[in-house]
Design a protein around this motif. Structure first.
Motif, PDB file in Angstrom:
ATOM      1  N   ALA A   1      47.151 -61.319 -30.097  1.00 43.80           N
ATOM      2  CA  ALA A   1      47.064 -62.489 -30.975  1.00 43.80           C
ATOM      3  C   ALA A   1      45.651 -63.052 -31.055  1.00 43.80           C
ATOM      4  N   VAL A   2      44.932 -63.033 -29.954  1.00 47.58           N
ATOM      5  CA  VAL A   2      43.576 -63.556 -29.947  1.00 47.58           C
ATOM      6  C   VAL A   2      42.683 -62.742 -30.881  1.00 47.58           C
ATOM      7  N   VAL A   3      42.796 -61.433 -30.822  1.00 54.41           N
ATOM      8  CA  VAL A   3      41.992 -60.542 -31.668  1.00 54.41           C
ATOM      9  C   VAL A   3      42.386 -60.703 -33.133  1.00 54.41           C
ATOM     10  N   ARG A   4      43.684 -60.743 -33.405  1.00 48.47           N
ATOM     11  CA  ARG A   4      44.153 -60.895 -34.794  1.00 48.47           C
ATOM     12  C   ARG A   4      43.680 -62.211 -35.394  1.00 48.47           C
TER      13      ARG A   4
ATOM     14  N   GLY B   1      45.447 -63.970 -49.593  1.00 45.09           N
ATOM     15  CA  GLY B   1      46.299 -63.710 -48.444  1.00 45.09           C
ATOM     16  C   GLY B   1      45.601 -62.751 -47.499  1.00 45.09           C
ATOM     17  N   PHE B   2      45.794 -62.954 -46.217  1.00 46.10           N
ATOM     18  CA  PHE B   2      45.179 -62.100 -45.210  1.00 46.10           C
ATOM     19  C   PHE B   2      46.277 -61.483 -44.370  1.00 46.10           C
ATOM     20  N   THR B   3      46.170 -60.164 -44.145  1.00 43.01           N
ATOM     21  CA  THR B   3      47.157 -59.455 -43.346  1.00 43.01           C
ATOM     22  C   THR B   3      46.445 -58.753 -42.199  1.00 43.01           C
ATOM     23  N   VAL B   4      46.857 -59.094 -40.980  1.00 40.86           N
ATOM     24  CA  VAL B   4      46.324 -58.439 -39.783  1.00 40.86           C
ATOM     25  C   VAL B   4      47.540 -58.106 -38.924  1.00 40.86           C
ATOM     26  N   SER B   5      47.891 -56.826 -38.863  1.00 39.45           N
ATOM     27  CA  SER B   5      49.126 -56.440 -38.174  1.00 39.45           C
ATOM     28  C   SER B   5      48.952 -56.429 -36.659  1.00 39.45           C
ATOM     29  N   LYS B   6      50.052 -56.335 -35.958  1.00 39.78           N
ATOM     30  CA  LYS B   6      50.034 -56.323 -34.493  1.00 39.78           C
ATOM     31  C   LYS B   6      49.359 -55.074 -33.952  1.00 39.78           C
TER      32      LYS B   6
END
Length: 133
Positions: free
Chosen positions: A62-65, A52-57
């Motif tokens: 959205a483009v960077v995440r 699982g991958f988690t990249v918060s706001k």
């Protein structure tokens, strides 16, 4: 063939990912963890391999995440043959937004060595060609 996709180098099996927040929470609670400058990794040894991958706001728009998530998926794909079977969660820190792919890859390799989740015969090492010149 279902569950497999044609890649640049033959057939590659599809990643089995964690989807629900309760799955992530169980790994956060029971897993061994490693903190770095760019990433945090959690690992629980299981009979099946899932990630699982988690990249918060807070990391960025959205483009960077999505860019970071794509990079992390590729790093995992390139190293998954040398990993023990289990459930892995990779969390990107805010500083990951300003990092390069090479830095993320090096930190991921350092983390799997620290956590001891490499198969004994397959210890990946990060080789930076530029550093040797």
């Amino acid at each position: 063939m279902r569950g497999e996709q044609k890649g640049a180098i033959g057939l590659q099996s599809k990643l089995i990912t964690l989807k629900e927040s309760k799955e992530f929470d169980a790994i956060y609670k029971h897993g061994s963890k490693w903190h770095g400058k760019l990433l945090v990794l959690f690992f629980v040894k299981q009979s099946r391999a899932r990630v699982g991958f988690t990249v918060s706001k807070r990391v960025g728009c959205a483009v960077v995440r999505n860019k970071i998530r794509r990079q992390l998926r590729e790093i995992y794909r390139s190293n998954r043959g040398s990993l023990q079977t289990g459930e892995l969660v990779v969390v990107a820190k805010i500083s990951a937004a300003q990092s390069h792919f090479v830095q993320l890859h090096k930190e991921f390799v350092d983390a799997i060595h620290y956590l001891g989740i490499c198969k004994p015969k397959d210890l990946p090492r990060f080789h930076n060609a530029k550093a040797r010149q």
